[in-house]
Design an enzyme around this catalytic site. Structure first.
Site, PDB file in Angstrom:
ATOM      1  CG  HIS A  19      -1.355  -0.901   1.859  1.00  0.00           C
ATOM      2  ND1 HIS A  19      -1.369  -2.022   2.339  1.00  0.00           N
ATOM      3  CD2 HIS A  19      -2.616  -1.651   0.610  1.00  0.00           C
ATOM      4  CE1 HIS A  19      -2.819  -2.880   2.108  1.00  0.00           C
ATOM      5  NE2 HIS A  19      -3.406  -2.328   1.365  1.00  0.00           N
ATOM      6  CE  LYS A  43     -10.735  -7.835   3.792  1.00  0.00           C
ATOM      7  NZ  LYS A  43     -10.465  -7.475   2.785  1.00  0.00           N
ATOM      8  NE  ARG A  92      -3.240  -8.225  -3.896  1.00  0.00           N
ATOM      9  CZ  ARG A  92      -4.085  -8.449  -2.872  1.00  0.00           C
ATOM     10  NH1 ARG A  92      -3.718  -9.066  -2.453  1.00  0.00           N
ATOM     11  NH2 ARG A  92      -5.198  -8.164  -3.268  1.00  0.00           N
ATOM     12  CB  SER A 130      -4.115  -7.542   5.231  1.00  0.00           C
ATOM     13  OG  SER A 130      -4.054  -5.998   4.698  1.00  0.00           O
TER      14      SER A 130
HETATM   15  N1  COA Z   1       0.135  -4.492  -2.132  1.00  0.00           N
HETATM   16  C1  COA Z   1      -0.330  -5.276  -1.362  1.00  0.00           C
HETATM   17  N2  COA Z   1      -1.762  -5.794  -0.564  1.00  0.00           N
HETATM   18  C2  COA Z   1      -2.502  -5.068  -1.466  1.00  0.00           C
HETATM   19  C3  COA Z   1      -2.426  -4.111  -2.010  1.00  0.00           C
HETATM   20  C4  COA Z   1      -0.860  -3.658  -2.262  1.00  0.00           C
HETATM   21  N3  COA Z   1      -1.367  -2.754  -3.165  1.00  0.00           N
HETATM   22  N4  COA Z   1      -3.863  -3.865  -2.427  1.00  0.00           N
HETATM   23  C5  COA Z   1      -4.390  -4.614  -1.593  1.00  0.00           C
HETATM   24  N5  COA Z   1      -4.117  -5.695  -0.834  1.00  0.00           N
HETATM   25  C6  COA Z   1      -5.068  -6.821  -0.435  1.00  0.00           C
HETATM   26  C7  COA Z   1      -5.600  -6.124   0.732  1.00  0.00           C
HETATM   27  O1  COA Z   1      -3.782  -5.757   2.330  1.00  0.00           O
HETATM   28  C8  COA Z   1      -6.323  -6.772   0.931  1.00  0.00           C
HETATM   29  O2  COA Z   1      -6.424  -8.058   1.992  1.00  0.00           O
HETATM   30  P1  COA Z   1      -6.926  -9.010   2.485  1.00  0.00           P
HETATM   31  O3  COA Z   1      -8.035  -9.409   1.698  1.00  0.00           O
HETATM   32  O4  COA Z   1      -6.422  -9.662   2.943  1.00  0.00           O
HETATM   33  O5  COA Z   1      -7.561  -7.825   3.403  1.00  0.00           O
HETATM   34  C9  COA Z   1      -6.007  -7.044  -0.304  1.00  0.00           C
HETATM   35  O6  COA Z   1      -5.715  -7.059  -0.894  1.00  0.00           O
HETATM   36  C10 COA Z   1      -8.137  -5.979  -0.686  1.00  0.00           C
HETATM   37  O7  COA Z   1      -8.293  -4.956   0.198  1.00  0.00           O
HETATM   38  P2  COA Z   1      -8.648  -3.520   0.254  1.00  0.00           P
HETATM   39  O8  COA Z   1      -7.634  -3.209  -0.725  1.00  0.00           O
HETATM   40  O9  COA Z   1      -8.433  -3.488   1.023  1.00  0.00           O
HETATM   41  O10 COA Z   1      -9.631  -3.612  -0.574  1.00  0.00           O
HETATM   42  P3  COA Z   1     -11.343  -4.623   0.470  1.00  0.00           P
HETATM   43  O11 COA Z   1     -12.046  -5.091  -0.474  1.00  0.00           O
HETATM   44  O12 COA Z   1     -10.560  -4.550   2.028  1.00  0.00           O
HETATM   45  O13 COA Z   1     -12.048  -2.716   0.216  1.00  0.00           O
HETATM   46  C11 COA Z   1     -13.121  -1.670   0.012  1.00  0.00           C
HETATM   47  C12 COA Z   1     -12.956  -3.121  -0.826  1.00  0.00           C
HETATM   48  C13 COA Z   1     -13.563  -0.614   0.992  1.00  0.00           C
HETATM   49  C14 COA Z   1     -12.733   0.253  -1.084  1.00  0.00           C
HETATM   50  C15 COA Z   1     -14.660  -1.561  -0.652  1.00  0.00           C
HETATM   51  O14 COA Z   1     -15.602  -2.820   0.005  1.00  0.00           O
HETATM   52  C16 COA Z   1     -16.195   0.461  -0.934  1.00  0.00           C
HETATM   53  O15 COA Z   1     -15.064   1.109  -1.454  1.00  0.00           O
HETATM   54  N6  COA Z   1     -16.542  -0.494   0.675  1.00  0.00           N
HETATM   55  C17 COA Z   1     -17.523   1.418   1.111  1.00  0.00           C
HETATM   56  C18 COA Z   1     -18.738   0.392   0.971  1.00  0.00           C
HETATM   57  C19 COA Z   1     -19.738   0.761  -0.463  1.00  0.00           C
HETATM   58  O16 COA Z   1     -19.009   1.742  -0.921  1.00  0.00           O
HETATM   59  N7  COA Z   1     -19.801   0.241  -1.423  1.00  0.00           N
HETATM   60  C20 COA Z   1     -20.019  -0.182  -2.897  1.00  0.00           C
HETATM   61  C21 COA Z   1     -19.030  -0.273  -3.483  1.00  0.00           C
HETATM   62  S1  COA Z   1     -19.012  -1.882  -4.701  1.00  0.00           S
END
Ligand code: COA
Length: 167
Positions: A19, A43, A92, A130
């Site tokens: 990140h 989550k 990724r 993560s």
């Molecule tokens: N390097 C390493 N790891 C990475 C990364 C990077 N550059 N980018 C993402 N990851 C990992 C994260 O650590 C995470 O790992 P985990 O699943 O083991 O926890 C995974 O990739 C994806 O996580 P993240 O980027 O945090 O996305 P998410 O799916 O957890 O979050 C939101 C998504 C929060 C952005 C999305 O659900 C959201 O906008 N929610 C708000 C509600 C909303 O508006 N909903 C309608 C939208 S459809």
């Protein structure tokens, strides 16, 4: 001239160097990057939203153009409040693409004037998530090269606390 602002949303449970790499690269394109910790969605997290925000602030102290916030509702509502037009996401592997495509398309149908920009994750961080970081630390492994120092310390503390609580 209008400030170029990107919002980088995610669960950040916890933030990793993957990140951090995306944020540093985005700072070359945008005037300001808002790292937005999402809470209150389906989550389960290890750290509270406040703990996640604090860890990110500490890991990125010195980066004056980075703002750390949190949101519990729709990302598109947060974007409006932040007066930002670009959502930043890291990709990724091809396996991330489908999920990201659906999310970006849904967000676009909610807000036509907001775009999602994807950055390819740095080659050293392709394999990180993560979840795997937490698993390794919970089993006594080291993640020093994959997360900021304050994060690896907090992870160890958290699992020690959890183990004490379980006794
Ligand atoms: N390097 C390493 N790891 C990475 C990364 C990077 N550059 N980018 C993402 N990851 C990992 C994260 O650590 C995470 O790992 P985990 O699943 O083991 O926890 C995974 O990739 C994806 O996580 P993240 O980027 O945090 O996305 P998410 O799916 O957890 O979050 C939101 C998504 C929060 C952005 C999305 O659900 C959201 O906008 N929610 C708000 C509600 C909303 O508006 N909903 C309608 C939208 S459809």
């Amino acid at each position: 001239m209008e400030e170029k602002i990107a919002v980088y949303p995610g669960s950040f449970d916890p933030i990793t160097y993957g990140h951090v790499d995306i944020i540093k690269r985005a700072l070359k394109i945008f005037d300001k990057v808002i790292v937005a910790v999402a809470y209150n969605y389906n989550k389960k997290s290890l750290f509270t939203p406040q703990e996640r925000v604090e860890m990110i602030k500490e890991a990125l102290k010195g980066y004056t153009n980075v703002i750390v916030g949190s949101f519990g509702g729709l990302l598109m509502e947060y974007m409006k409040e932040a007066n930002a037009k670009v959502v930043l996401r890291g990709l990724r592997a091809t396996s991330d693409f489908e999920y990201e495509y659906h999310m970006a398309s849904m967000n676009r149908s909610l807000s036509k004037d907001i775009d999602t920009l994807f950055m390819v994750t740095g080659k050293d961080y392709f394999f990180i998530s993560s979840r795997t970081i937490k698993e390794v630390v919970s089993l006594g492994g080291s993640v020093e090269e994959l997360v900021p120092e304050n994060v690896s310390r907090k992870l160890r503390e958290k699992f020690v606390q959890q183990k004490r609580g379980a006794k």
